[in-house]
Design a protein around this motif. Structure first.
Motif, PDB file in Angstrom:
ATOM      1  N   VAL A 174       0.842  -1.203   0.000  1.00 54.37           N
ATOM      2  CA  VAL A 174       0.000   0.000   0.000  1.00 54.37           C
ATOM      3  C   VAL A 174       0.871   1.245   0.000  1.00 54.37           C
ATOM      4  CG1 VAL A 174      -1.675   1.341   1.342  1.00 54.37           C
ATOM      5  CG2 VAL A 174      -1.939  -1.141   1.131  1.00 54.37           C
ATOM      6  N   TYR A 175       1.877   1.250   0.846  1.00 53.85           N
ATOM      7  CA  TYR A 175       2.774   2.411   0.951  1.00 53.85           C
ATOM      8  C   TYR A 175       3.467   2.683  -0.383  1.00 53.85           C
ATOM      9  CZ  TYR A 175       6.670   5.305   2.553  1.00 53.85           C
ATOM     10  OH  TYR A 175       7.592   6.313   2.707  1.00 53.85           O
ATOM     11  N   ARG A 176       4.011   1.638  -0.998  1.00 49.68           N
ATOM     12  CA  ARG A 176       4.722   1.827  -2.262  1.00 49.68           C
ATOM     13  C   ARG A 176       3.797   2.333  -3.362  1.00 49.68           C
ATOM     14  NH1 ARG A 176       7.420  -3.045  -0.693  1.00 49.68           N
ATOM     15  NH2 ARG A 176       5.937  -4.253  -1.924  1.00 49.68           N
ATOM     16  N   ALA A 177       2.548   1.914  -3.324  1.00 51.64           N
ATOM     17  CA  ALA A 177       1.606   2.307  -4.371  1.00 51.64           C
ATOM     18  C   ALA A 177       1.124   3.741  -4.211  1.00 51.64           C
ATOM     19  CB  ALA A 177       0.399   1.353  -4.370  1.00 51.64           C
ATOM     20  N   VAL A 178       1.004   4.202  -2.969  1.00 49.94           N
ATOM     21  CA  VAL A 178       0.352   5.493  -2.714  1.00 49.94           C
ATOM     22  C   VAL A 178       1.334   6.609  -2.369  1.00 49.94           C
ATOM     23  CG1 VAL A 178      -1.325   6.676  -1.204  1.00 49.94           C
ATOM     24  CG2 VAL A 178      -1.766   4.338  -1.990  1.00 49.94           C
ATOM     25  N   HIS A 179       2.434   6.272  -1.724  1.00 47.83           N
ATOM     26  CA  HIS A 179       3.321   7.296  -1.175  1.00 47.83           C
ATOM     27  C   HIS A 179       3.875   8.293  -2.201  1.00 47.83           C
ATOM     28  CE1 HIS A 179       6.212   9.267   1.397  1.00 47.83           C
ATOM     29  NE2 HIS A 179       7.178   8.951   0.543  1.00 47.83           N
ATOM     30  N   PRO A 180       4.412   7.862  -3.351  1.00 47.20           N
ATOM     31  CA  PRO A 180       5.052   8.849  -4.236  1.00 47.20           C
ATOM     32  C   PRO A 180       4.115   9.982  -4.646  1.00 47.20           C
ATOM     33  CG  PRO A 180       5.651   6.626  -4.891  1.00 47.20           C
ATOM     34  CD  PRO A 180       4.566   6.482  -3.862  1.00 47.20           C
ATOM     35  N   ARG A 181       2.885   9.659  -5.034  1.00 50.59           N
ATOM     36  CA  ARG A 181       1.953  10.700  -5.450  1.00 50.59           C
ATOM     37  C   ARG A 181       1.449  11.505  -4.254  1.00 50.59           C
ATOM     38  NH1 ARG A 181      -1.583   7.671 -10.195  1.00 50.59           N
ATOM     39  NH2 ARG A 181       0.178   7.372 -11.620  1.00 50.59           N
ATOM     40  N   LEU A 182       1.279  10.835  -3.116  1.00 50.70           N
ATOM     41  CA  LEU A 182       0.850  11.558  -1.916  1.00 50.70           C
ATOM     42  C   LEU A 182       1.923  12.564  -1.501  1.00 50.70           C
ATOM     43  CD1 LEU A 182      -1.641  11.410  -0.002  1.00 50.70           C
ATOM     44  CD2 LEU A 182      -0.203  10.071   1.537  1.00 50.70           C
ATOM     45  N   LEU A 183       3.179  12.184  -1.612  1.00 49.00           N
ATOM     46  CA  LEU A 183       4.275  13.085  -1.280  1.00 49.00           C
ATOM     47  C   LEU A 183       4.280  14.293  -2.214  1.00 49.00           C
ATOM     48  CD1 LEU A 183       6.807  13.688   0.405  1.00 49.00           C
ATOM     49  CD2 LEU A 183       8.115  12.317  -1.239  1.00 49.00           C
ATOM     50  N   GLY A 184       4.001  14.057  -3.498  1.00 52.43           N
ATOM     51  CA  GLY A 184       3.916  15.178  -4.436  1.00 52.43           C
ATOM     52  C   GLY A 184       2.832  16.163  -4.047  1.00 52.43           C
ATOM     53  N   TYR A 185       1.704  15.644  -3.570  1.00 56.73           N
ATOM     54  CA  TYR A 185       0.608  16.506  -3.115  1.00 56.73           C
ATOM     55  C   TYR A 185       1.033  17.315  -1.901  1.00 56.73           C
ATOM     56  CZ  TYR A 185      -3.927  17.769  -1.079  1.00 56.73           C
ATOM     57  OH  TYR A 185      -4.979  18.450  -0.528  1.00 56.73           O
ATOM     58  N   ILE A 186       1.675  16.660  -0.940  1.00 53.67           N
ATOM     59  CA  ILE A 186       2.116  17.350   0.273  1.00 53.67           C
ATOM     60  C   ILE A 186       3.105  18.460  -0.073  1.00 53.67           C
ATOM     61  CG2 ILE A 186       3.396  17.059   2.430  1.00 53.67           C
ATOM     62  CD1 ILE A 186       2.177  14.209   2.559  1.00 53.67           C
ATOM     63  N   ARG A 187       3.967  18.215  -1.052  1.00 53.53           N
ATOM     64  CA  ARG A 187       4.950  19.236  -1.447  1.00 53.53           C
ATOM     65  C   ARG A 187       4.262  20.514  -1.927  1.00 53.53           C
ATOM     66  NH1 ARG A 187       8.670  14.948  -3.891  1.00 53.53           N
ATOM     67  NH2 ARG A 187      10.415  14.881  -2.440  1.00 53.53           N
ATOM     68  N   THR A 188       3.123  20.379  -2.586  1.00 53.16           N
ATOM     69  CA  THR A 188       2.431  21.582  -3.050  1.00 53.16           C
ATOM     70  C   THR A 188       1.879  22.391  -1.893  1.00 53.16           C
ATOM     71  OG1 THR A 188       0.235  20.550  -3.289  1.00 53.16           O
ATOM     72  CG2 THR A 188       1.739  20.365  -5.163  1.00 53.16           C
ATOM     73  N   LEU A 189       1.709  21.768  -0.727  1.00 47.74           N
ATOM     74  CA  LEU A 189       1.138  22.453   0.428  1.00 47.74           C
ATOM     75  C   LEU A 189       2.206  23.049   1.352  1.00 47.74           C
ATOM     76  CD1 LEU A 189      -1.605  19.831   1.347  1.00 47.74           C
ATOM     77  CD2 LEU A 189      -1.981  22.054   0.283  1.00 47.74           C
ATOM     78  N   VAL A 190       3.288  22.309   1.587  1.00 48.35           N
ATOM     79  CA  VAL A 190       4.266  22.757   2.590  1.00 48.35           C
ATOM     80  C   VAL A 190       5.647  23.024   2.016  1.00 48.35           C
ATOM     81  CG1 VAL A 190       3.042  21.506   4.399  1.00 48.35           C
ATOM     82  CG2 VAL A 190       4.973  20.406   3.253  1.00 48.35           C
ATOM     83  N   GLY A 191       5.881  22.687   0.751  1.00 47.27           N
ATOM     84  CA  GLY A 191       7.201  22.869   0.166  1.00 47.27           C
ATOM     85  C   GLY A 191       8.093  21.658   0.364  1.00 47.27           C
ATOM     86  N   ASP A 192       9.227  21.662  -0.341  1.00 45.95           N
ATOM     87  CA  ASP A 192      10.135  20.514  -0.322  1.00 45.95           C
ATOM     88  C   ASP A 192      10.742  20.258   1.047  1.00 45.95           C
ATOM     89  OD1 ASP A 192       9.756  19.951  -2.981  1.00 45.95           O
ATOM     90  OD2 ASP A 192      11.473  21.127  -3.665  1.00 45.95           O
ATOM     91  N   ALA A 193      11.103  21.327   1.765  1.00 46.15           N
ATOM     92  CA  ALA A 193      11.867  21.164   3.006  1.00 46.15           C
ATOM     93  C   ALA A 193      11.113  20.360   4.062  1.00 46.15           C
ATOM     94  CB  ALA A 193      12.259  22.533   3.559  1.00 46.15           C
ATOM     95  N   ASP A 194       9.796  20.543   4.127  1.00 42.64           N
ATOM     96  CA  ASP A 194       9.011  19.907   5.188  1.00 42.64           C
ATOM     97  C   ASP A 194       8.169  18.732   4.704  1.00 42.64           C
ATOM     98  OD1 ASP A 194       9.967  21.810   6.973  1.00 42.64           O
ATOM     99  OD2 ASP A 194       8.319  23.196   6.570  1.00 42.64           O
ATOM    100  N   ALA A 195       8.194  18.450   3.413  1.00 42.78           N
ATOM    101  CA  ALA A 195       7.278  17.458   2.848  1.00 42.78           C
ATOM    102  C   ALA A 195       7.477  16.066   3.447  1.00 42.78           C
ATOM    103  CB  ALA A 195       7.426  17.413   1.327  1.00 42.78           C
ATOM    104  N   GLU A 196       8.730  15.641   3.592  1.00 45.04           N
ATOM    105  CA  GLU A 196       8.992  14.297   4.099  1.00 45.04           C
ATOM    106  C   GLU A 196       8.496  14.146   5.534  1.00 45.04           C
ATOM    107  OE1 GLU A 196      10.007  11.677   2.635  1.00 45.04           O
ATOM    108  OE2 GLU A 196      10.993  12.318   0.778  1.00 45.04           O
ATOM    109  N   ASP A 197       8.697  15.178   6.354  1.00 50.27           N
ATOM    110  CA  ASP A 197       8.241  15.116   7.740  1.00 50.27           C
ATOM    111  C   ASP A 197       6.721  15.009   7.812  1.00 50.27           C
ATOM    112  OD1 ASP A 197      10.797  15.246   8.700  1.00 50.27           O
ATOM    113  OD2 ASP A 197      10.736  17.400   9.118  1.00 50.27           O
ATOM    114  N   VAL A 198       6.032  15.821   7.009  1.00 54.17           N
ATOM    115  CA  VAL A 198       4.566  15.787   7.014  1.00 54.17           C
ATOM    116  C   VAL A 198       4.075  14.450   6.476  1.00 54.17           C
ATOM    117  CG1 VAL A 198       2.478  16.845   6.056  1.00 54.17           C
ATOM    118  CG2 VAL A 198       4.354  18.291   6.850  1.00 54.17           C
ATOM    119  N   ALA A 199       4.757  13.918   5.467  1.00 56.84           N
ATOM    120  CA  ALA A 199       4.370  12.611   4.928  1.00 56.84           C
ATOM    121  C   ALA A 199       4.512  11.526   5.991  1.00 56.84           C
ATOM    122  CB  ALA A 199       5.225  12.274   3.707  1.00 56.84           C
TER     123      ALA A 199
END
Length: 230
Positions: A26-51
């Protein structure tokens, strides 16, 4: 796409029964696109932490989820959005604000514009330009085109009407096409009008009709992913 959806649905069900391998699927299927969405909200620096915070909540609340692959992607996107907004509030920051939702209508996305944007999104180079869109448009484009949600699921994640999400995506794709055109022109100007990275190709120059044909093929792919729109 149907096969992928069936596999994700089965993996979610198995993960709810405690299967760790299924949760990794599930993680492998959903994470990459979900991370891209989070980046649009918080930026690159904080995206991994929010994910990471989002996946902790997804894992904790997984037994409360009910539905298929589409609903799971929407549910995960809603969790990620809430965690991102919490993160921004803690730091006294706000995402860029888009237009008033009441101005939006149920106008569907323009085929040629959507097709051109789909082509560019496939290369990955558009992700940096999405950050320049108004927030409502950026989120709509990411959720519908990148994450792959239908208008209803995207609307549930955003707390808006499906028609508003469709129109925000339409406006975002149109603006994205304009930004891409400007970026291409700047690149051409820097290289004296020639795309030096691309070797010369034989045959006539592609005209607008051919470009529209490519766009129509791309938007057909987009429509196949959103066929369940209500």
């Amino acid at each position: 796409m149907l096969g992928d959806d069936a596999e994700l649905t089965a993996a979610v069900l198995a993960a709810q029964d405690g299967n760790e391998d299924a949760f990794r699927t599930v993680y492998r299927a959903v994470h990459p696109r979900l991370l891209g969405y989070i980046r649009t909200l918080v930026g690159d620096a904080d995206a991994e932490d929010v994910a990471s915070e989002s996946w902790l909540q997804i894992a904790r609340d997984l037994d409360r989820f009910s539905g298929d692959a589409d609903r799971f992607r929407g549910w995960a996107a809603r969790i990620a959005r809430n965690r991102a907004l919490d993160h921004l509030r803690m730091r006294g920051r706000r995402p860029a604000q888009g237009g008033d939702e009441t101005e939006l209508t149920d106008k569907p996305a323009d085929s040629d514009t959507a097709g051109e944007a789909m082509e560019a999104l496939a290369t990955g180079r558009t992700m940096n330009l999405i950050a320049q869109l108004p927030q409502d448009q950026a989120e709509a484009v990411i959720l519908r085109v990148v994450v792959g949600l239908d208008a209803k699921s995207a609307a549930e994640a955003l707390g808006k009407r499906p028609g508003a999400v469709r129109t925000a995506a339409h406006r975002g794709l149109k603006r994205l096409a304009e930004l891409l055109g400007a970026a291409d022109q700047m690149a051409a100007d820097r290289t004296g009008g020639a795309l030096s990275a691309v070797p010369p190709q034989p045959g006539p120059r592609i005209g607008s009709g051919a470009r529209h044909a490519v766009a129509r093929r791309a938007v057909t792919h987009l429509r196949s992913r959103t066929q369940k729109d209500m």
